[in-house]
Write a protein that holds these residues in place. Structure first.
Motif, PDB file in Angstrom:
ATOM      1  N   LEU A 185       1.587  -1.227   0.014  1.00  0.00           N
ATOM      2  CA  LEU A 185       0.046  -0.117  -0.226  1.00  0.00           C
ATOM      3  C   LEU A 185       0.862   1.058  -0.256  1.00  0.00           C
ATOM      4  CD1 LEU A 185      -2.758  -1.003   2.505  1.00  0.00           C
ATOM      5  CD2 LEU A 185      -2.855  -0.618  -0.248  1.00  0.00           C
ATOM      6  N   GLU A 186       1.234   1.435   0.726  1.00  0.00           N
ATOM      7  CA  GLU A 186       3.069   2.656   1.003  1.00  0.00           C
ATOM      8  C   GLU A 186       3.627   2.280  -0.556  1.00  0.00           C
ATOM      9  OE1 GLU A 186       4.643   5.839   1.941  1.00  0.00           O
ATOM     10  OE2 GLU A 186       2.770   4.919   2.722  1.00  0.00           O
ATOM     11  N   ALA A 187       4.329   1.486  -1.197  1.00  0.00           N
ATOM     12  CA  ALA A 187       4.380   1.573  -2.390  1.00  0.00           C
ATOM     13  C   ALA A 187       3.390   2.272  -3.554  1.00  0.00           C
ATOM     14  CB  ALA A 187       5.156   0.441  -2.821  1.00  0.00           C
ATOM     15  N   ALA A 188       1.944   2.213  -3.300  1.00  0.00           N
ATOM     16  CA  ALA A 188       0.751   2.482  -4.307  1.00  0.00           C
ATOM     17  C   ALA A 188       1.163   4.035  -3.696  1.00  0.00           C
ATOM     18  CB  ALA A 188       0.092   1.677  -4.314  1.00  0.00           C
ATOM     19  N   ARG A 189       1.034   4.027  -2.592  1.00  0.00           N
ATOM     20  CA  ARG A 189       0.785   5.987  -2.460  1.00  0.00           C
ATOM     21  C   ARG A 189       1.292   7.364  -2.950  1.00  0.00           C
ATOM     22  NH1 ARG A 189       1.769   9.867   2.136  1.00  0.00           N
ATOM     23  NH2 ARG A 189       4.045   8.277   2.687  1.00  0.00           N
ATOM     24  N   THR A 190       0.418   7.376  -3.056  1.00  0.00           N
ATOM     25  CA  THR A 190       0.731   9.141  -4.154  1.00  0.00           C
ATOM     26  C   THR A 190       0.488  10.402  -2.700  1.00  0.00           C
ATOM     27  OG1 THR A 190      -0.683   9.598  -5.946  1.00  0.00           O
ATOM     28  CG2 THR A 190       1.054   8.276  -5.855  1.00  0.00           C
ATOM     29  N   GLU A 191       0.727  11.518  -3.687  1.00  0.00           N
ATOM     30  CA  GLU A 191       0.245  12.776  -3.259  1.00  0.00           C
ATOM     31  C   GLU A 191      -0.953  13.032  -2.983  1.00  0.00           C
ATOM     32  OE1 GLU A 191       2.005  15.407  -6.199  1.00  0.00           O
ATOM     33  OE2 GLU A 191       2.653  15.976  -3.978  1.00  0.00           O
ATOM     34  N   ARG A 192      -1.895  11.791  -4.101  1.00  0.00           N
ATOM     35  CA  ARG A 192      -2.845  11.890  -4.541  1.00  0.00           C
ATOM     36  C   ARG A 192      -3.908  11.666  -4.092  1.00  0.00           C
ATOM     37  NH1 ARG A 192      -2.957  12.331 -10.803  1.00  0.00           N
ATOM     38  NH2 ARG A 192      -5.457  12.439 -10.778  1.00  0.00           N
ATOM     39  N   THR A 193      -3.282  10.397  -3.216  1.00  0.00           N
ATOM     40  CA  THR A 193      -3.795   9.019  -2.968  1.00  0.00           C
ATOM     41  C   THR A 193      -4.951   9.652  -1.352  1.00  0.00           C
ATOM     42  OG1 THR A 193      -2.229   7.906  -2.846  1.00  0.00           O
ATOM     43  CG2 THR A 193      -4.172   6.703  -1.507  1.00  0.00           C
ATOM     44  N   THR A 194      -6.210   9.141  -1.164  1.00  0.00           N
ATOM     45  CA  THR A 194      -7.393   9.883  -0.407  1.00  0.00           C
ATOM     46  C   THR A 194      -7.703   9.225   0.350  1.00  0.00           C
ATOM     47  OG1 THR A 194      -8.814  10.550  -2.435  1.00  0.00           O
ATOM     48  CG2 THR A 194      -7.151  12.447  -1.517  1.00  0.00           C
ATOM     49  N   VAL A 195      -8.381   7.885  -0.462  1.00  0.00           N
ATOM     50  CA  VAL A 195      -9.234   6.668  -0.400  1.00  0.00           C
ATOM     51  C   VAL A 195      -8.644   5.728   0.311  1.00  0.00           C
ATOM     52  CG1 VAL A 195     -11.105   5.852  -0.429  1.00  0.00           C
ATOM     53  CG2 VAL A 195     -11.008   8.043  -0.472  1.00  0.00           C
ATOM     54  N   LEU A 196      -8.787   4.369   0.475  1.00  0.00           N
ATOM     55  CA  LEU A 196      -8.390   2.915   0.798  1.00  0.00           C
ATOM     56  C   LEU A 196      -9.542   1.955   0.825  1.00  0.00           C
ATOM     57  CD1 LEU A 196      -6.243   0.554   0.860  1.00  0.00           C
ATOM     58  CD2 LEU A 196      -6.720   0.776   3.449  1.00  0.00           C
ATOM     59  N   VAL A 197      -9.840   1.252   0.121  1.00  0.00           N
ATOM     60  CA  VAL A 197     -10.710   0.083   0.159  1.00  0.00           C
ATOM     61  C   VAL A 197     -10.026  -1.335   0.597  1.00  0.00           C
ATOM     62  CG1 VAL A 197     -12.709  -1.187  -1.198  1.00  0.00           C
ATOM     63  CG2 VAL A 197     -12.151   1.079  -2.152  1.00  0.00           C
ATOM     64  N   PHE A 198     -10.960  -1.417   1.531  1.00  0.00           N
ATOM     65  CA  PHE A 198     -10.804  -2.306   3.057  1.00  0.00           C
ATOM     66  C   PHE A 198     -12.016  -3.918   2.788  1.00  0.00           C
ATOM     67  CE2 PHE A 198      -9.935  -4.638   6.598  1.00  0.00           C
ATOM     68  CZ  PHE A 198      -8.900  -5.246   6.640  1.00  0.00           C
ATOM     69  N   VAL A 199     -11.646  -4.508   2.591  1.00  0.00           N
ATOM     70  CA  VAL A 199     -12.429  -6.036   2.392  1.00  0.00           C
ATOM     71  C   VAL A 199     -12.143  -6.341   3.041  1.00  0.00           C
ATOM     72  CG1 VAL A 199     -15.058  -6.839   1.115  1.00  0.00           C
ATOM     73  CG2 VAL A 199     -13.637  -4.682   0.398  1.00  0.00           C
ATOM     74  N   SER A 200     -13.045  -6.843   4.482  1.00  0.00           N
ATOM     75  CA  SER A 200     -12.995  -9.117   4.390  1.00  0.00           C
ATOM     76  C   SER A 200     -13.817  -8.985   5.410  1.00  0.00           C
ATOM     77  CB  SER A 200     -11.446  -8.675   6.121  1.00  0.00           C
ATOM     78  OG  SER A 200     -10.940  -9.168   6.819  1.00  0.00           O
ATOM     79  N   PRO A 201     -14.521 -10.234   5.881  1.00  0.00           N
ATOM     80  CA  PRO A 201     -14.083 -11.235   4.634  1.00  0.00           C
ATOM     81  C   PRO A 201     -14.335 -10.194   3.347  1.00  0.00           C
ATOM     82  CG  PRO A 201     -15.310 -11.805   6.265  1.00  0.00           C
ATOM     83  CD  PRO A 201     -15.528 -10.483   6.102  1.00  0.00           C
ATOM     84  N   SER A 202     -13.146 -10.987   2.161  1.00  0.00           N
ATOM     85  CA  SER A 202     -13.417 -10.520   0.751  1.00  0.00           C
ATOM     86  C   SER A 202     -14.565 -10.951  -0.120  1.00  0.00           C
ATOM     87  CB  SER A 202     -12.132 -10.912   0.572  1.00  0.00           C
ATOM     88  OG  SER A 202     -11.388 -10.619  -1.443  1.00  0.00           O
ATOM     89  N   ASN A 203     -14.852 -10.534  -0.870  1.00  0.00           N
ATOM     90  CA  ASN A 203     -15.422 -11.395  -1.876  1.00  0.00           C
ATOM     91  C   ASN A 203     -13.908 -10.533  -3.256  1.00  0.00           C
ATOM     92  OD1 ASN A 203     -16.946 -11.263  -4.687  1.00  0.00           O
ATOM     93  ND2 ASN A 203     -18.499  -9.569  -3.934  1.00  0.00           N
ATOM     94  N   PRO A 204     -14.154 -11.373  -4.259  1.00  0.00           N
ATOM     95  CA  PRO A 204     -13.916 -12.393  -4.197  1.00  0.00           C
ATOM     96  C   PRO A 204     -13.444 -13.544  -4.155  1.00  0.00           C
ATOM     97  CG  PRO A 204     -13.109 -11.415  -5.969  1.00  0.00           C
ATOM     98  CD  PRO A 204     -12.675 -11.131  -5.289  1.00  0.00           C
ATOM     99  N   THR A 205     -12.726 -13.577  -3.102  1.00  0.00           N
ATOM    100  CA  THR A 205     -11.572 -14.374  -2.149  1.00  0.00           C
ATOM    101  C   THR A 205     -12.358 -15.383  -1.514  1.00  0.00           C
ATOM    102  OG1 THR A 205     -10.357 -13.168  -1.543  1.00  0.00           O
ATOM    103  CG2 THR A 205      -9.804 -12.985  -3.778  1.00  0.00           C
ATOM    104  N   GLY A 206     -12.778 -14.862  -0.691  1.00  0.00           N
ATOM    105  CA  GLY A 206     -13.148 -15.273   0.541  1.00  0.00           C
ATOM    106  C   GLY A 206     -11.883 -14.907   2.185  1.00  0.00           C
ATOM    107  N   SER A 207     -10.962 -14.239   1.836  1.00  0.00           N
ATOM    108  CA  SER A 207      -9.848 -13.954   2.947  1.00  0.00           C
ATOM    109  C   SER A 207     -10.798 -13.401   3.532  1.00  0.00           C
ATOM    110  CB  SER A 207      -8.934 -13.382   1.884  1.00  0.00           C
ATOM    111  OG  SER A 207      -7.476 -14.118   0.339  1.00  0.00           O
TER     112      SER A 207
END
Length: 399
Positions: free
Chosen positions: A161-183
């Motif tokens: 996540l940190e590697a993907a973050r830039t100065e324009r990053t404002t939101v994170l989607v967090f899903v647990s349990p996950s659709n589609p994986t069930g993780s």
């Protein structure tokens, strides 16, 4: 004669829901008399509990339910949602911090509308539910995929996540349990991600609609329970569809800070106004009533989960991480790609899904609907007999 003005460019760029598209195709083939088995739709095959149906029938006798009601939702339902949020997500909220929506999808749409500005980057762990990137684009945001494969049990890390973050990053989607994986993220993994989002002032949109469907003693710890200080920058999305077998009733909700919820409520007042009153009363009854049938549903899903994982694992070239939540298996099928099957060379999971439907009359959703190619999603929210028959057709096809 002047040409007609063009259609909306924004809506023209939005793709149809891949899961609903595959399910519709499977249903059309069934209507033609073909013995198609569909793993496409994330829809429990159980009936809505009878006491919920009875409450809805009784509500039809009250003329007050035939009138407009507050756009944000009936107060008794919002009180029941607040109680559930405290019980299952560890967050105490007032009914004023809740908006009842027309299903979970409207909650997803309104959440992004409330916190995304044009050009904002939204970190989207992949594999992801097919609606998220389209809802982000409808809010003029930019989805930024962060992929975790089967080797990571489809769970992203703080480092990714940190590697993907830039100065324009404002939101994170967090899903647990996950659709589609069930993780399902562990409590420690959830806390680490929540703390990271808190430190960087990033909004979290967390979809918790599968939080009660967990197995092997697992608990889906809410990110606001893991990091309570994050509540001021988190929107929680949920609904009765999956847990209570109420997909067609269309009742979801969003919970969050008062300022963000006010924006969503204002939007809804213009978009749809109130959710169907009878359905709201049914949802209130489901949340407040006995949970015995919910446990029966979960137990049945657990049995099916173990069955589909063990049977899929028998197919050479297929890797199946153990899903600990929701009702999906998400096998890595890269071992089946780049090969010829019955004279057809299959390079992608999209081609593989088409091949499976043509040759085995089994409908699955290809990984391209949720992120990178090389995977399939199979919902095990269908009857036991059909579940086993479908997997056996796959075993025979790839023997």
């Amino acid at each position: 004669m002047t040409d007609r003005a063009p259609l909306s460019r924004k809506l023209s760029a939005i793709a149809e829901s891949a899961t609903l598209k595959v399910d519709a195709k499977a249903k059309a083939l069934k209507a033609e008399g073909k013995p198609v088995i569909s793993y496409a739709a994330g829809e429990p095959d159980f009936s809505t509990p009878q006491f919920v149906v009875d409450a809805a029938a009784e509500a039809l006798r009250n003329p007050a339910n035939f009138r407009y009601t507050p756009a944000a939702g009936l107060l008794p339902l919002r009180e029941a949602i607040a109680a559930k949020t405290l019980r299952d997500s560890g967050l105490e909220v007032s009914p004023s911090q809740i908006v009842v929506t027309n299903g979970g999808k409207q909650a997803v749409y309104q959440a992004f509308q409330a916190v995304v500005n044009p050009g904002d980057e939204v970190l989207l762990p992949a594999p992801y539910w097919t609606t998220y990137p389209e809802a982000i684009r409808l809010a003029d945001g930019v989805p930024v995929e962060v992929f975790a494969g089967a080797d990571q049990e489809y769970k992203v890390t703080v480092e990714q996540l940190e590697a993907a973050r830039t100065e324009r990053t404002t939101v994170l989607v967090f899903v647990s349990p996950s659709n589609p994986t069930g993780s399902v993220y562990t409590a420690e993994e959830t806390a680490a991600i929540g703390q990271w989002a808190l430190e960087h002032g990033i909004w979290v949109i967390t979809d918790e609609i599968y939080q009660n469907l967990v197995y092997e003693g697992t608990r889906a710890v809410s990110i606001v329970e893991a990091v309570p200080e994050l509540a001021g920058q988190t929107l929680l999305l949920n609904g009765v569809a999956k847990t209570y077998a109420m997909t067609g009733w269309r009742v979801g909700w969003m919970v969050g800070p008062s300022d963000a919820i006010k924006l969503a409520a204002n939007l809804q007042s213009h978009l749809t106004s109130n959710v169907n009153n009878i359905a709201q009363i049914a949802a209130t009854t489901a949340l407040s009533g006995p949970q015995d049938e919910v446990e029966e549903f979960r137990t049945a899903f657990d049995r099916r989960r173990r069955l589909i994982v063990s049977e899929l694992a028998k197919i050479e070239g297929v890797t199946v991480p153990n899903p600990l939540g929701a009702f999906y298996a998400y096998p890595d099928v890269q071992g089946l790609l780049g090969r010829e099957w019955k004279g057809r060379r299959i390079e992608t999971s999209l081609e593989l899904a088409d091949f499976i439907l043509d040759e085995a009359e089994v409908a699955v959703v290809p990984g391209e609907a949720f992120g990178p190619s090389g995977y399939l999603r199979l919902s095990y929210a269908l009857g036991d007999d059909q579940l086993l028959e479908g997997v056996r057709r796959l075993q025979e096809l790839f023997a």
